[in-house]
Motif scaffolding. Structure first.
Motif, PDB file in Angstrom:
ATOM      1  N   LYS A 174       1.014  -3.632  -7.231  1.00 22.70           N
ATOM      2  CA  LYS A 174       0.844  -3.486  -5.778  1.00 22.70           C
ATOM      3  C   LYS A 174      -0.605  -3.762  -5.376  1.00 22.70           C
ATOM      4  N   ILE A 175      -1.553  -3.299  -6.188  1.00 27.23           N
ATOM      5  CA  ILE A 175      -2.962  -3.558  -5.914  1.00 27.23           C
ATOM      6  C   ILE A 175      -3.221  -5.069  -5.932  1.00 27.23           C
ATOM      7  N   TYR A 176      -2.612  -5.752  -6.884  1.00 32.26           N
ATOM      8  CA  TYR A 176      -2.761  -7.213  -6.952  1.00 32.26           C
ATOM      9  C   TYR A 176      -2.280  -7.853  -5.650  1.00 32.26           C
ATOM     10  N   TYR A 177      -1.117  -7.430  -5.143  1.00 36.65           N
ATOM     11  CA  TYR A 177      -0.589  -8.008  -3.908  1.00 36.65           C
ATOM     12  C   TYR A 177      -1.466  -7.672  -2.704  1.00 36.65           C
ATOM     13  N   ILE A 178      -2.083  -6.496  -2.731  1.00 35.98           N
ATOM     14  CA  ILE A 178      -2.994  -6.135  -1.641  1.00 35.98           C
ATOM     15  C   ILE A 178      -4.227  -7.026  -1.687  1.00 35.98           C
ATOM     16  N   GLU A 179      -4.785  -7.192  -2.871  1.00 33.01           N
ATOM     17  CA  GLU A 179      -6.011  -7.978  -3.013  1.00 33.01           C
ATOM     18  C   GLU A 179      -5.774  -9.487  -2.865  1.00 33.01           C
ATOM     19  N   HIS A 180      -4.555  -9.923  -3.102  1.00 35.77           N
ATOM     20  CA  HIS A 180      -4.210 -11.355  -2.996  1.00 35.77           C
ATOM     21  C   HIS A 180      -3.074 -11.508  -1.980  1.00 35.77           C
ATOM     22  N   THR A 212       0.828  -1.205   0.000  1.00 36.97           N
ATOM     23  CA  THR A 212       0.000   0.000   0.000  1.00 36.97           C
ATOM     24  C   THR A 212       0.863   1.256   0.000  1.00 36.97           C
ATOM     25  N   VAL A 213       1.868   1.283   0.835  1.00 39.80           N
ATOM     26  CA  VAL A 213       2.775   2.440   0.875  1.00 39.80           C
ATOM     27  C   VAL A 213       3.436   2.638  -0.480  1.00 39.80           C
ATOM     28  N   GLN A 214       3.905   1.555  -1.078  1.00 42.29           N
ATOM     29  CA  GLN A 214       4.567   1.670  -2.383  1.00 42.29           C
ATOM     30  C   GLN A 214       3.602   2.185  -3.450  1.00 42.29           C
ATOM     31  N   ALA A 215       2.360   1.698  -3.448  1.00 43.61           N
ATOM     32  CA  ALA A 215       1.370   2.156  -4.422  1.00 43.61           C
ATOM     33  C   ALA A 215       1.042   3.631  -4.213  1.00 43.61           C
ATOM     34  N   LEU A 216       0.869   4.031  -2.963  1.00 43.72           N
ATOM     35  CA  LEU A 216       0.561   5.440  -2.675  1.00 43.72           C
ATOM     36  C   LEU A 216       1.719   6.360  -3.052  1.00 43.72           C
ATOM     37  N   GLN A 217       2.937   5.959  -2.748  1.00 43.54           N
ATOM     38  CA  GLN A 217       4.097   6.778  -3.109  1.00 43.54           C
ATOM     39  C   GLN A 217       4.184   6.952  -4.615  1.00 43.54           C
TER      40      GLN A 217
END
Length: 166
Positions: free
Chosen positions: A92-98, A51-56
């Motif tokens: 990153k979204i994929y890793y968050i969702e999975h 999440t941090v990486q996606a937001l950055q």
């Protein structure tokens, strides 16, 4: 049980406390379990890291603003992330969702990511013989469990992951 627990929880002189060790321990053990298996768990750290990486990245690409992060809603920010055309953000979204995929626990000798999560265990106050004492001072088993979970989480998680480090 929650209603009974609440009847044994009191507030006086700016302090929350229990009137007996049994209910204090029930409450404390819940906080330790949540620390170990939710807030402080390795999978939670993986989600937080992604999440941090996606937001950055979204901020760097002007997909989101700091104002949106601070003052809009999670749904608005999430929508912007998930509709992004940026492959890095989408990964990153994929890793968050999975969150159970793409990583495994490593060791201090073999890992590519070291994550620290949050210990949120409580050591409740108990009124005993007219004074307030921490549960860990009057219950040896609770003290051992509190220290075990605290030490487990404070050492962090050694992760082997496909998630690229930034």
């Amino acid at each position: 049980e929650i209603n009974t627990l609440l009847t044994h929880l009191h507030f006086s002189d700016q302090k929350w406390f229990f009137d007996n060790a049994y209910w204090a321990k029930k409450f404390g053990l819940i906080s330790l379990a949540l620390s170990e298996f939710r807030w402080g768990a390795a999978w939670s750290g993986v989600i937080d890291h992604a999440t941090v990486q996606a937001l950055q990245r979204a901020y760097e690409l002007d997909i989101i603003t700091l104002d949106e992060v601070h003052f809009s809603t999670d749904d608005i920010v999430w929508q912007k992330l998930t509709t992004s055309n940026d492959n890095y953000i989408l990964q990153k979204i994929y890793y968050i969702e999975h969150c159970q995929e793409g990583w495994s626990l490593g060791s201090i000798q073999s890992h590519n990511l070291h994550l620290r999560t949050k210990f949120s265990g409580t050591d409740p106050l108990v009124k005993s013989k007219g004074s307030l004492q921490r549960l860990s001072l009057i219950d040896h088993d609770y003290r051992n469990e509190f220290e075990r979970v605290k030490n487990l989480i404070s050492s962090g998680w050694y992760i082997n992951t496909e998630i690229p480090r930034s």
